[in-house]
Design a protein around this motif. Structure first.
Motif, PDB file in Angstrom:
ATOM      1  N   LEU A 110      21.509  38.468  16.904  1.00 40.60           N
ATOM      2  CA  LEU A 110      22.263  37.333  16.374  1.00 40.60           C
ATOM      3  C   LEU A 110      22.361  36.214  17.408  1.00 40.60           C
ATOM      4  O   LEU A 110      22.169  35.038  17.084  1.00 40.60           O
ATOM      5  N   GLN A 111      22.643  36.569  18.657  1.00 39.35           N
ATOM      6  CA  GLN A 111      22.753  35.551  19.689  1.00 39.35           C
ATOM      7  C   GLN A 111      21.410  34.873  19.950  1.00 39.35           C
ATOM      8  O   GLN A 111      21.326  33.650  20.125  1.00 39.35           O
ATOM      9  N   LEU A 112      20.333  35.643  19.935  1.00 40.18           N
ATOM     10  CA  LEU A 112      19.007  35.062  20.138  1.00 40.18           C
ATOM     11  C   LEU A 112      18.649  34.119  18.991  1.00 40.18           C
ATOM     12  O   LEU A 112      18.035  33.068  19.201  1.00 40.18           O
ATOM     13  N   SER A 166      21.837  39.021  11.052  1.00 36.02           N
ATOM     14  CA  SER A 166      23.056  39.720  10.629  1.00 36.02           C
ATOM     15  C   SER A 166      22.787  40.722   9.518  1.00 36.02           C
ATOM     16  O   SER A 166      23.305  41.841   9.538  1.00 36.02           O
ATOM     17  N   VAL A 169      19.001  33.223  11.334  1.00 36.30           N
ATOM     18  CA  VAL A 169      20.323  33.715  11.728  1.00 36.30           C
ATOM     19  C   VAL A 169      20.840  34.697  10.690  1.00 36.30           C
ATOM     20  O   VAL A 169      21.409  35.748  11.019  1.00 36.30           O
ATOM     21  N   ASN A 204      24.268  45.612  13.843  1.00 36.39           N
ATOM     22  CA  ASN A 204      24.713  46.282  15.060  1.00 36.39           C
ATOM     23  C   ASN A 204      23.669  47.208  15.646  1.00 36.39           C
ATOM     24  O   ASN A 204      23.904  47.816  16.693  1.00 36.39           O
ATOM     25  N   PRO A 206      22.842  44.003  18.495  1.00 34.68           N
ATOM     26  CA  PRO A 206      23.705  42.820  18.394  1.00 34.68           C
ATOM     27  C   PRO A 206      23.152  41.601  19.118  1.00 34.68           C
ATOM     28  O   PRO A 206      23.554  40.471  18.827  1.00 34.68           O
ATOM     29  N   ARG A 207      22.200  41.796  20.047  1.00 35.64           N
ATOM     30  CA  ARG A 207      21.610  40.652  20.742  1.00 35.64           C
ATOM     31  C   ARG A 207      20.820  39.766  19.782  1.00 35.64           C
ATOM     32  O   ARG A 207      20.612  38.580  20.048  1.00 35.64           O
ATOM     33  N   TRP A 214      17.969  28.451  17.116  1.00 39.45           N
ATOM     34  CA  TRP A 214      18.454  27.335  16.285  1.00 39.45           C
ATOM     35  C   TRP A 214      18.857  26.160  17.188  1.00 39.45           C
ATOM     36  O   TRP A 214      18.527  25.004  16.919  1.00 39.45           O
ATOM     37  N   ASP A 215      19.568  26.488  18.263  1.00 40.38           N
ATOM     38  CA  ASP A 215      20.019  25.453  19.192  1.00 40.38           C
ATOM     39  C   ASP A 215      18.828  24.753  19.847  1.00 40.38           C
ATOM     40  O   ASP A 215      18.819  23.518  19.990  1.00 40.38           O
ATOM     41  N   LEU A 224      20.784  32.396  17.183  1.00 41.88           N
ATOM     42  CA  LEU A 224      21.576  31.179  17.395  1.00 41.88           C
ATOM     43  C   LEU A 224      20.978  30.329  18.513  1.00 41.88           C
ATOM     44  O   LEU A 224      20.963  29.094  18.427  1.00 41.88           O
ATOM     45  N   ASN A 225      20.465  30.979  19.549  1.00 42.69           N
ATOM     46  CA  ASN A 225      19.832  30.241  20.637  1.00 42.69           C
ATOM     47  C   ASN A 225      18.597  29.487  20.150  1.00 42.69           C
ATOM     48  O   ASN A 225      18.366  28.334  20.530  1.00 42.69           O
TER      49      ASN A 225
END
Length: 457
Positions: free
Chosen positions: A310-312, A299, A295, A304, A307-308, A317-318, A314-315
């Motif tokens: 960061l979300q990937l 960043s 993660v 930027n 930006p996808r 990690w989840d 986090l996904n």
């Protein structure tokens, strides 16, 4: 000269690795960068010149043996203590022994294994005696001395970095153990094919002690072949099964490998990134730790530009938290490859660093009145929010020429978007807004009276 390793000291019950300690520098395998004939350390040892030093290197690379060889070569009394078990009491006892030896005309080498485990007080305990020559200090550590040892101790010693042995050097250690009839396994006349020796050498991961320990186990399990005891390839495979690579969760290898993973992602090399990810998993690293670091990579190094990312991250990690191993690791691997292949930008990272520097060095600069909130009549009477320009009411939803910084600081630019990925479009947008600011200045209008329609013309 007293022989620290007389043959009579070798006992059958001693582990093979202990029995096979080299008794001469010529029998010491590895560390040619320190012990080749033209190297300063080798020359100092052969000349009998003592100086305090730190041996820093992985397990099984000869730190303890080299310290003993130095003591033997310089005809010094050798005192060995382990920082795992020793304390100030043991240090004082060693110092008293060293003083007695000094009175008798003999130098003393105090060897401290795992010296990084000593706290500051313990490390300081023998500094005066190093300085006045009562003893010569040799410390051994698997950790980076810069982080683990006091500056006072480091300034009085020289650090020598020992390297993991190569497979070829390990194979020479194995060959010597199989043929040495006094200290090794030579009297057993074991047959061990070259393939088995090479397999064992690679599995030892640069650790001579591990190689000899595994060899000793294999020798105990040897089978009879053609009227002779043998160590076949299949037996070596069974003995080495389940071994893991060097990886200390609190040690140098840990930080080196996560650094290698991060730099491989930053360098856009998905294959190297996967390799270091696999190495850390193989060494027992918690996959959730890696997921958290991924993660950060999203960043810091992609930002930027995509930006996808960061979300990937986090996904992934989840997924690791929800599914565990091995399903979660595949998701983390997926995002590692994505990050490595994504366009790179550290513009946000450097912008944040610059902004933090101004914030910490600028003091408590006041918020300009026009940017303050004014929920009460008194605050309005004091000028709070006066002449604030609501950006949505302006042309292009932008208050051209407005200043949002403290007056003492002036207008600053921290964020310099790159031409990579989506950030190139952000750069174009900011360039356009700055052009609007320039036009506002050119017509010499104050920000609070700026006419957006005139600016656009």
């Amino acid at each position: 000269m007293q022989d620290l390793f007389p043959e009579t000291q070798i006992k059958p019950w001693q582990p093979l690795a202990d029995r096979m300690r080299p008794r001469r520098l010529d029998d010491f395998f590895g560390q040619a960068h320190l012990l080749a004939p033209d190297k300063p350390l080798r020359q100092a040892i052969e000349a009998g010149i003592l100086h305090s030093m730190i041996f820093w290197g992985p397990p099984g690379t000869g730190k303890t043996t080299l310290a003993r060889l130095i003591a033997q070569r310089t005809e010094s009394r050798f005192i060995a203590i382990s920082a795992v078990f020793a304390g100030v009491k043991e240090i004082r006892s060693a110092v008293e022994t060293a003083k007695q030896a000094q009175a008798e005309g003999h130098p003393t080498v105090l060897f401290v294994d795992e010296v990084h485990r000593f706290n500051k007080a313990q490390q300081d305990g023998f500094l005066p005696y190093v300085e006045d020559g009562t003893l010569t200090f040799i410390g051994a550590t698997t950790e980076n001395p810069s982080f683990e040892l006091n500056n006072a101790l480091l300034s009085r010693t020289r650090v020598y970095v020992l390297k993991a042995l190569t497979p070829e050097e390990i194979r020479r250690v194995i060959d010597r153990a199989l043929t040495d009839e006094q200290a090794g396994l030579g009297s057993q006349h074991l047959e061990m094919p070259q393939e088995a020796r090479e397999l064992l050498a690679r599995a030892s991961d640069g650790d001579a002690r591990r190689a000899l320990n595994l060899l000793e186990i294999a020798a105990d399990l040897s089978v009879k072949q053609n009227d002779r005891q043998a160590i076949p390839v299949y037996l070596i495979k069974e003995v080495i099964a389940g071994g893991v690579r060097r990886f200390d969760k609190q040690g140098e290898a840990f930080y080196d490998q996560i650094s290698a993973l991060h730099k491989s992602v930053r360098g856009s090399d998905p294959d190297a990134s996967l390799y270091w990810f696999a190495r850390m998993l193989d060494g027992g690293c918690d996959p959730l730790y890696i997921a958290r670091r991924v993660v950060r990579m999203a960043s810091e190094d992609i930002g930027n530009a995509d930006p996808r990312a960061l979300q990937l991250a986090l996904n992934a990690w989840d997924v690791q938290e929800r599914l565990g191993s091995p399903e979660g690791e595949l998701a983390v691997a997926q995002v590692i490859v994505y990050l490595a292949c994504a366009p790179k930008s550290n513009a946000v990272y450097t912008a944040m660093t610059s902004a933090m520097k101004d914030a910490s060095e600028g003091g408590s600069l006041e918020v300009p009145l026009h940017l303050r909130n004014a929920p009460t009549r008194l605050m309005k009477e004091l000028g709070y929010a006066k002449d604030y320009r609501y950006a949505h009411d302006e042309a292009e939803a932008y208050a051209a020429g407005e200043n949002y910084f403290p007056e003492e600081l002036g207008k600053r630019q921290y964020y310099f978007p790159t031409a990579q990925g989506l950030e190139s479009k952000i750069a174009d947008r900011l360039a356009h807004l700055r052009e609007l600011d320039r036009k506002a200045r050119d017509v010499n209008l104050k920000p609070e009276k700026a006419n957006p329609e005139k600016i656009r013309k």
